[in-house]
Design a protein around this motif. Sequence first.
Motif: not given
Length: 437
Positions: A339-346, A360-365, A367-374
């Motif tokens: 997640l820290s890599i994903a946030a930095q890329l974004q 995904i649920e915990g990640a969204r809480r 880092f709400p700025e990232l997009s998620y797809e199950a």
Amino acid sequence: MRISVIGCGYLGAVHAACMAKLGHDVIGIDVDERKIGELQAGRAPFFEPGLPELLEEVLATGRLKFSSSMADAKGAQVHFLCVGTPQRKGEYAADMRYVDAAFLALLDSLEPGNVVAGKSTVPVGTAARLADDLADCHPEAILAWNPEFLREGFAVKDTLTPDRFVYGVPEGAAGIAATAALDEVYYTPLSMGTRRLTADYATAELVKAAANSFLATKISFINAMAEVCEVTGADVTVLADAIGMDERIGRKFLNAGVGFGGGCLPKDIRAFMARAGELGANQALTFLREVDDINVRRRMRVVELTRTLVGGSLLGKRITVLGAAFKPNSDDVRDSPALSIAAQLQLQGADVTVTDPEAIEGARRRFPELSYEADLETAMAQADALLLLTEWDEYRAISPEMAGEIVSAKNLLDGRNVMEPAAWRSAGWNYKGIGRP
Ligand code: UGA
């Protein structure tokens, strides 16, 4: 035996269920009423293989109950302290407020002869401090420190059949009584041959800090080797296999990649450094500073590798991150490298989609700025690069041919070195591992 387990997070919920499985009468206590409601209904508040089945089994026996009232700890002979010790905000040291509050609240429920057994990971010296407090108000109760070594994803197995038990106990009759009580708690695994060591408080506390520091050091060691492999064209996976064949070194925890994360290793090495500093022994642990730095560097390196992989600029590039949890078979996203890599890329302008089977649920809480797809295939569609950052089995099983048909560009960054480079390359992919040519 009658047992109370104070704190029903990862450690406590699993411990409570496992103690009931061993035949004890257990009350699990937590201040979070929602969590207690879930557990009492047989639902695990986090993803842990085997725990839902175990909860269902032991709740049906009536031997396991949950409560949000500390008064329900009364009557138990052994009280396990299982609350969290997170990193303090803006500091390296552990936040002891939950341990201190739980201990204080428990005092009213103690009876002569009770054993209070700490399991939380604490700075060395904590047990001695709590034992002094206990002596003041309950001279006939005994404090023990019994560190926990369970791994998320294997928590039930690690609790029921650990490698070893460590008891930190006081000297003399109180120590003998505490040891006997814990031996009774763990009668089944002990009778099956699990080893048990007794020690003074400080040693027991340090065993835990040292074990996690060693594991973190092993991972950072191989990641440092990966850095050298990257500049020499060598292959860190072969290097790890070869040095791991030396029994003195061992192959486990020598997987180079995006580094360690989670709620334990990162904060435990920092808390250990902070405590050593307080004790005037900071020089002894300065190497852990380097272990931490190497680990953080891995995350930045993956961002750079991704930039190169997609042609030099991340702007507007569609990046699919496979995995959000800090490791597979867990929904824990605390300090997750993925997640820290994903946030930095974004942050650097990429258009990032994160997928994960459980987190995904915990990640969204977080880092709400990232997009998620199950859905995995939907997540991969039109991607300019796939980044495998958590090695879930379903990602290891992705077919390069199938994936090749749905992405925009066949770029794969294997952040855990678990894919077969030859298979991906022969399907036309630009494969990049960590520390491999
Ligand atoms: C860790 C310890 O392994 C447990 O013994 C300990 O009880 C627990 O912390 C704790 O203190 O409560 P855990 O956090 O569940 O357990 O996770 P690990 O399996 O140790 O993995 C930690 C991180 O290291 C993960 O992000 C994993 O992906 C990474 N790792 C592990 C590597 O990058 N390379 C490896 O070779 C192994």
